[in-house]
Design a protein around this motif. Structure first.
Motif, PDB file in Angstrom:
ATOM      1  N   ILE A 223       1.106  -1.008  -0.081  1.00 42.50           N
ATOM      2  CA  ILE A 223       0.322  -0.448   0.153  1.00 42.50           C
ATOM      3  C   ILE A 223       1.107   1.246  -0.202  1.00 42.50           C
ATOM      4  O   ILE A 223       1.844   1.228   0.706  1.00 42.50           O
ATOM      5  CB  ILE A 223      -1.189  -0.035   1.125  1.00 42.50           C
ATOM      6  CG1 ILE A 223      -1.670  -1.480   1.387  1.00 42.50           C
ATOM      7  CG2 ILE A 223      -1.892   1.465   1.386  1.00 42.50           C
ATOM      8  CD1 ILE A 223      -2.761  -1.419   2.446  1.00 42.50           C
TER       9      ILE A 223
ATOM     10  N   GLY B  71      -6.807  -0.382  -5.259  1.00 45.55           N
ATOM     11  CA  GLY B  71      -7.738   0.008  -4.369  1.00 45.55           C
ATOM     12  C   GLY B  71      -7.450   1.356  -4.052  1.00 45.55           C
ATOM     13  O   GLY B  71      -6.045   1.803  -3.791  1.00 45.55           O
ATOM     14  N   PHE B  72      -8.801   2.188  -3.379  1.00 45.70           N
ATOM     15  CA  PHE B  72      -8.465   3.647  -3.268  1.00 45.70           C
ATOM     16  C   PHE B  72      -8.707   3.471  -2.345  1.00 45.70           C
ATOM     17  O   PHE B  72     -10.240   3.190  -2.039  1.00 45.70           O
ATOM     18  CB  PHE B  72      -8.744   4.433  -4.617  1.00 45.70           C
ATOM     19  CG  PHE B  72      -8.561   5.836  -4.515  1.00 45.70           C
ATOM     20  CD1 PHE B  72      -7.702   6.512  -4.208  1.00 45.70           C
ATOM     21  CD2 PHE B  72     -10.232   6.472  -3.850  1.00 45.70           C
ATOM     22  CE1 PHE B  72      -7.308   8.415  -4.225  1.00 45.70           C
ATOM     23  CE2 PHE B  72     -10.008   7.544  -3.143  1.00 45.70           C
ATOM     24  CZ  PHE B  72      -9.237   8.369  -3.404  1.00 45.70           C
ATOM     25  N   SER B  73      -8.724   4.438  -0.701  1.00 47.35           N
ATOM     26  CA  SER B  73      -9.757   5.117  -0.148  1.00 47.35           C
ATOM     27  C   SER B  73      -8.776   6.491   0.502  1.00 47.35           C
ATOM     28  O   SER B  73      -8.323   6.328   0.373  1.00 47.35           O
ATOM     29  CB  SER B  73      -9.602   3.562   0.925  1.00 47.35           C
ATOM     30  OG  SER B  73      -8.232   4.106   1.523  1.00 47.35           O
ATOM     31  N   LEU B  74     -10.383   7.313   0.477  1.00 53.03           N
ATOM     32  CA  LEU B  74      -9.742   8.584   1.657  1.00 53.03           C
ATOM     33  C   LEU B  74     -10.028   8.664   2.690  1.00 53.03           C
ATOM     34  O   LEU B  74     -10.927   8.374   3.270  1.00 53.03           O
ATOM     35  CB  LEU B  74     -10.202   9.695   0.320  1.00 53.03           C
ATOM     36  CG  LEU B  74     -10.660  10.886   0.745  1.00 53.03           C
ATOM     37  CD1 LEU B  74      -9.287  11.405   0.184  1.00 53.03           C
ATOM     38  CD2 LEU B  74     -11.420  11.706   0.106  1.00 53.03           C
TER      39      LEU B  74
ATOM     40  N   GLY C 236     -11.817   5.991   4.903  1.00 56.48           N
ATOM     41  CA  GLY C 236     -11.585   5.170   4.155  1.00 56.48           C
ATOM     42  C   GLY C 236     -12.280   3.570   4.225  1.00 56.48           C
ATOM     43  O   GLY C 236     -13.837   4.155   5.178  1.00 56.48           O
TER      44      GLY C 236
ATOM     45  N   ASP D 133      -5.016   6.145   0.924  1.00 50.40           N
ATOM     46  CA  ASP D 133      -4.122   4.876   0.283  1.00 50.40           C
ATOM     47  C   ASP D 133      -4.792   4.285  -0.556  1.00 50.40           C
ATOM     48  O   ASP D 133      -5.173   4.338  -1.304  1.00 50.40           O
ATOM     49  CB  ASP D 133      -4.697   3.803   1.049  1.00 50.40           C
ATOM     50  CG  ASP D 133      -4.186   4.233   2.950  1.00 50.40           C
ATOM     51  OD1 ASP D 133      -3.139   4.996   2.766  1.00 50.40           O
ATOM     52  OD2 ASP D 133      -4.390   3.777   3.774  1.00 50.40           O
ATOM     53  N   VAL D 134      -3.938   3.422  -1.293  1.00 47.77           N
ATOM     54  CA  VAL D 134      -3.411   3.340  -2.654  1.00 47.77           C
ATOM     55  C   VAL D 134      -3.159   1.217  -2.599  1.00 47.77           C
ATOM     56  O   VAL D 134      -1.670   1.431  -2.278  1.00 47.77           O
ATOM     57  CB  VAL D 134      -2.538   4.009  -3.211  1.00 47.77           C
ATOM     58  CG1 VAL D 134      -3.128   3.014  -5.167  1.00 47.77           C
ATOM     59  CG2 VAL D 134      -2.994   5.422  -3.990  1.00 47.77           C
ATOM     60  N   ALA D 135      -4.127   0.793  -3.294  1.00 47.06           N
ATOM     61  CA  ALA D 135      -3.401  -0.287  -2.903  1.00 47.06           C
ATOM     62  C   ALA D 135      -3.398  -0.812  -4.181  1.00 47.06           C
ATOM     63  O   ALA D 135      -3.138  -0.735  -5.062  1.00 47.06           O
ATOM     64  CB  ALA D 135      -4.409  -1.491  -2.241  1.00 47.06           C
TER      65      ALA D 135
END
Lengths: 347, 347, 347, 347
Positions: free
Chosen positions: B207, B243-246, B249, B291-293
């Motif tokens: 990540i 994946g992406f979470s702001l 998240g 975050d970027v998976a």
């Protein structure tokens, strides 16, 4: 800068403020000569509309869609399909108290800063009411992309999660309960959590899982319009959405390549599907599945400190109705946005 | 359908196959009369290039960018900036074995199905080599959006994660180690895991966390071009991203609204920042973080079963060089894509 | 704002200043698996290049196109086709005199005002040299849209006009003379006028007629992307172009509806073709034909009064080479732009 | 493929069939916090509406525009402005005769071929009724681009032309007569020609000249989105338009460069204006002026031979109302489209 359109070939543009005259949209690029099932469109709206169960906000909106163009004798003309949903339950007075207030984690503040003028009634353009227009467009898209089938369901509410994978569930059970969770036992727990949360005037977040079956090979355009990139944009454009993960997602980052690689069968299908149906940005014909994270919505029926124009803070009691958990109503929205992503690669 | 452009106002279009003559791109919409630091652009390429440390693939590419237009006497002209990077290390023969083979979890199969003709050498267009062009464009964008500052770092490799939040880390330490993790102790563990994985010819995921500071209020366009929607698309358009979470998240979905709401200070800043710097799709001036998976990349130096044209399966030994973990090299790519999203709202 | 791309599905983006390193472009959206005749592309460039006859400017440019991507083993990959043409004959010193001068009816002044920084050498981006990139893209488009056939010719130079309609001419004679006029007698008069004009260091305008045969029914999208609207934009985007007229054009405004209406044959063709092959914005299968007006180009080899930075006027003698009449070289450009309009509706 | 939107930053999308429920549109990208004069918008519609004088078609449409969103307390919100005009006078029965007929030089045939299903009533989407939506959008654009002033007028009807240039006319006289020609004597002749033509059930074409004053320097984007290219597209997208010419236009092709070049004054203005206010695709601050050619409209109240489905020909008497000359009503449409082109470069 314009930002209210989605798609390149099947383009939906939406309009409308929560307490304006109407919301709606125009679909440009819909193929001609397709018989539309208008009732199915209205049914999708019913899945999104307020007041459908004790779990969701009780704002009374009929949400009846009216088509103004693009359909003639029951079939599409290939011309723009314009539609609208009147705002029938718009008691603006409720919002006079909030005229100068910026509610926490709402768009009030940024709209005021960006636009210098805003419709403070019920969130105006930033209200999730706008998503009704997406559901209409998505319902049309769903009919066009058949036999592709999109099924979303609530896979977690707060800390309560469905432990089974989608492949172990009977997705036809999703619509049998108000939570829209196909795992009935978990659904009951979720329901209780939502009702408890509602009683406190609080809200709770959750996750929606979406599964797409019967996808043809070849959808998606490298390198920027990858199928997963467009899906991610589509999902993150939904109010309260905070995350997207495809296939193995964040969990897959812990795996080694030798575990994660999806090995082929001789017919081009794969033995596993950690990829989530997309490789190199293009659908490979396997099921597409992804998770969408929703934060607890910001509207509480509790006293909360708000920022008042001019720079003071004031505690104001939340009033009216609210959605203790948007997840059940967000299910058709997630499906609609997925349909809009797919149709754009299929027309 | 065209899909190789990103942005509406500051538009980058990239081109190039891994083993063709060159890769590169055109930036259209760059403001005029801006002095560009060309060395800083080349420095960003160095952060992405193969062979920079023992951790990453040893393919030898100088990756020197050449500008063909749009810059005159050191300053931008407001006309298209075209640039290219020659492919100097393209031993195509290495790939003859793979001519008819579809490697697992690669794009080979879907490209073959979609395009009926593909450049099988090194992944062709689906190779991550294409991202070098994004890094060039992003490096220019970074200079234009100053004083906005974008800093990404590796926050997990496989099961090894940085336990601290970004606010507890000294991000200036990111570039002090080959992993690009600012938590030095964790970086060492990550490095060992990567080297072990490399020795086995295997790969591992991870990540990347990205932090954006000094963001002006007001970036992002409701309703579809929300800032987070464009960030999500940008990230999911990167090879191997899942994946992406702001902000809060996926974890934030477990919270209640009363915990998650970011309450204001009198100056419009917020006391907490679960929102991740974006509300209603528009930046609120707080730090943006997400975050970027990344999945473990699919190229292994192990024997793997592949699908051969015509529908047979064959085990082939992976050859040459590979990236046991792309995360360190992906850090500048994540930053570049974030810069491209922001600049599009700022020019 | 970006403005260097044309097309929605088959998108050409061009780059390059007249005296920079190179000009070129990227085609995004070209279908895959098409065998390209690269020689035919180079042949189109020869029709546009300087020095091809005594009639046109003698700037020596080989104008050899180099393809960098998107083509593999002679066939398109469906990925971006990048190409470039080096600027080999760029004696920048010639232009030092003009560094601070704004030549009459050139873009110098508006570029300086708009961009605050410009490449003054040979017009920079505003030079018609940019159109070489369009010719490359158009030559590829021509191969894709077959059997549609596009033939343009010079129908007037100054006051000398071809009196016959295109249907009365043998268009195969167009390339038999340097003027590119299929009416040989008129061509000779035009040639004399151009040579006389050249001797005086002056320039002269003219009209190009373009004919498109074998057009399928159905190209064009109501209401804004009508076929004629896109053709008009394409033509008016060419340097020195001042007018466009379709079918009966300006002359047709003098007619009555009963004369102008094109009555049908039983097979859907029409007895007359005042419409110019387009009705309601959509091709009807008849020949498309239109006129394109070009002003006399502004570069003269005469002393001319110019505006000097700071606001003084100064008479400066024009130097070097010039095109006394751009019409012959503009013929392939008109064809290229027409091909780019059509291909966008056909892929 | 979608084609019902115009503009990149100030985007208008229109919808509606002639005899559907309504026509209308959405403006996306309108700046916020602008006070709109709604009456001025309705006034522009009056200039376009049927029945305004004895010269034009007598179809009775109130053409009252209703705004559904984007305006709050009299000011724009920066959100999409949706509007609609109901079709009140849609006697569909009139058209039953034409159900299977393709009228000469109408869109009936190409719509049938392209879409396989069409709304035959009054031309459906191909009806010029759609332009009412453009007039609304253009009227808003006009308010935003102030002090830029757009004035169009009828400069010829059939063979009757205004002999004076626009600079010799008093354009404030345009609205004093039903023809919308500021040269009163010529206007009278035009009126007689139109009435005679009407009596015969025939139609006649003509030319509209449009003048734009107070234009800032710098509008237009090289190389494809030149100001004149976008103007040409805008004009050719209007029903019945067959030609566009800027500044000296087709006449200017007969001139020599030494005559045609616009020499500068010390302040950057030019002594002549053959360029028509645009050089190198960018406005230079001088008046922009151009001509727009309209064919005689195809709807006649005479017996005409039509193509019947299945491939027979049949003579049918035209019925109902018709516009013997659309020029007077097209004046506000030309202005609206010009405003839409300009506003896109100014927001």
């Amino acid at each position: 800068m314009a930002g209210n359109s989605f798609g390149k070939k099947f383009v939906i543009t939406t309009f409308g403020e929560s307490h304006g005259k109407a919301i709606g949209g125009i679909i440009d690029g819909c193929p001609s000569n397709i018989t539309l099932d208008l009732e199915a469109i209205q049914d999708e709206l019913k899945r999104r509309k307020p007041g459908q169960s004790k779990l969701v906000t009780q704002r009374k909106e009929e949400d009846e869609v009216i088509f103004l163009s693009g359909i003639f004798e029951g079939k599409t003309l290939g011309t723009p399909i314009a539609f609208q949903i009147m705002n029938t339950n718009s008691k603006s007075n409720d919002y006079d108290l909030l005229k100068d207030a910026c509610r926490p984690s709402h768009a009030d503040y940024v709209y005021q800063q960006k636009y210098k003028h805003r419709d403070y009634r019920g969130g105006g353009r930033s209200s999730a009411r706008e998503t009704a227009a997406r559901v209409v467009a998505g319902a049309i898209a769903k009919q066009i992309i058949k036999p592709v089938e999109i099924q979303a369901y609530v896979s977690s509410v707060g800390s309560i999660s469905v432990s089974k994978k989608y492949t172990e569930l009977d997705l036809s059970l999703t619509e049998t309960n108000a939570v829209r969770c196909p795992d009935i036992e978990t659904a009951l727990q979720m329901e209780q959590l939502i009702l408890q949360t509602k009683k406190k005037g609080n809200t709770v977040g959750g996750i929606i899982t979406c599964v797409i079956k019967n996808v043809p090979v070849g959808l998606g355009e490298p390198v920027f319009d990858r199928l997963e990139a467009n899906l991610a944009k589509a999902m993150l454009s939904i109010n309260a959405c905070k995350g997207f993960s495809l296939g193995s997602g964040f969990e897959g980052t812990k795996m080694f390549g030798s575990q994660h690689n999806d090995y082929y069968n001789a017919d081009g299908t794969t033995k596993t599907n950690f990829s989530g149906g997309i490789q190199g940005g293009i659908s490979n014909g396997m099921d597409i599945y992804f998770d969408v994270a929703f934060k607890p919505v910001a509207t509480l029926l509790q006293p909360q400190e708000m920022l008042i124009s001019g720079g003071t803070l004031k505690t104001i009691q939340g009033k009216g109705r609210h959605d203790a958990c948007v997840l059940p109503r967000a299910v058709p929205i997630v499906e609609a946005m997925a349909a809009l992503v797919l149709v754009d690669f299929m027309v």
